[in-house]
Structure formats: structure tokens, C-alpha cells
Scaffold this motif. Structure first.
Motif: not given
Length: 125
Positions: A19-28, A30-39, A51-60
């Protein structure tokens, strides 16, 4: 069956992340993930940090009119969630598309530590 970690239901946490991704609320998100989370995604690019995945999604956010994850079914284990979903995209010109996928979430406490997405094509109905 719902699995709780502490007082939180991990199935609900997985859906909240989307739901955070739907709203493009990338900060929220990110806050749901561990520091070392992987995708990982089955696109052949291998693992990424969240963080790399979020950077890839932001232009979307600038190119998509709206997006919605429809959860078809969800299964929960002790520290993991597996769900089948459809990502429905609407472009600014009104055109629509959908991506069918299975998504896996692994939790460390109340935080997501690993996400994997397996996109797949649907055959004719």
C-alpha cells in the motif's frame, strides 16, 4: 492462519508495504524494512538492497497514473509470507496493464528483511 510477530500480523504488514508503494510513499515503505533488507526479482538482475530498489521505483511515480496491488491469496509461515498478486497499472493516457506475480516476504521481528518477486505471464483465459 494469521501469524503474529509480537503484536503485529505479518500478512497485514506485507500488504501495508505494498500500500505504501501504491501511494509512492517510499520513506514509509523503507521504514518497514531492516537496514540490510534485500530485494530479488526474476528479471535476471540479481539481488538489490532495498534502497537500490526504491531508487529504481521512484521514476515510476512520474510515469504511472496509478497502481494497485490486488492480493489473490496469501500464505503465512512463522516469519514469512507468500502471496499471489496482480499489479494493475493505469497510465496517464488511460491505458492499462497488469503484472501477475508471486511475492515472498521474510521478516526479522516486525521488519521485512527479504522480498522476492516472481512475475509471470498469464496465458489465454
Amino acid at each position: 492462519m494469521s501469524k503474529n510477530i509480537g503484536s503485529k500480523n505479518i500478512g497485514e504488514l506485507a500488504v501495508q508495504c505494498l500500500r505504501h508503494l501504491e501511494a509512492c510513499d517510499f520513506e514509509a515503505m523503507r521504514a518497514m524494512c531492516t537496514e540490510s533488507a534485500t530485494v530479488w526479482h526474476n528479471d535476471g538482475k540479481g539481488n538489490q538492497t532495498v534502497d537500490e530498489k526504491i531508487a529504481q521505483l521512484k521514476p515510476l511515480a512520474d510515469t504511472v497514473g496509478s497502481l494497485r496491488f490486488d492480493i489473490i491469496r496469501q500464505f503465512q509461515g512463522e516469519h514469512e509470507v507468500l502471496q499471489q498478486q496482480v499489479l494493475r497499472l493505469t497510465m496517464p493516457d488511460g491505458s492499462r496493464s497488469e503484472v501477475h506475480a508471486a511475492m515472498y516476504f521474510r521478516f526479522d521481528g516486525d521488519l521485512i528483511d527479504r522480498m522476492e518477486e516472481y512475475a509471470y505471464e498469464m496465458g489465454p483465459a
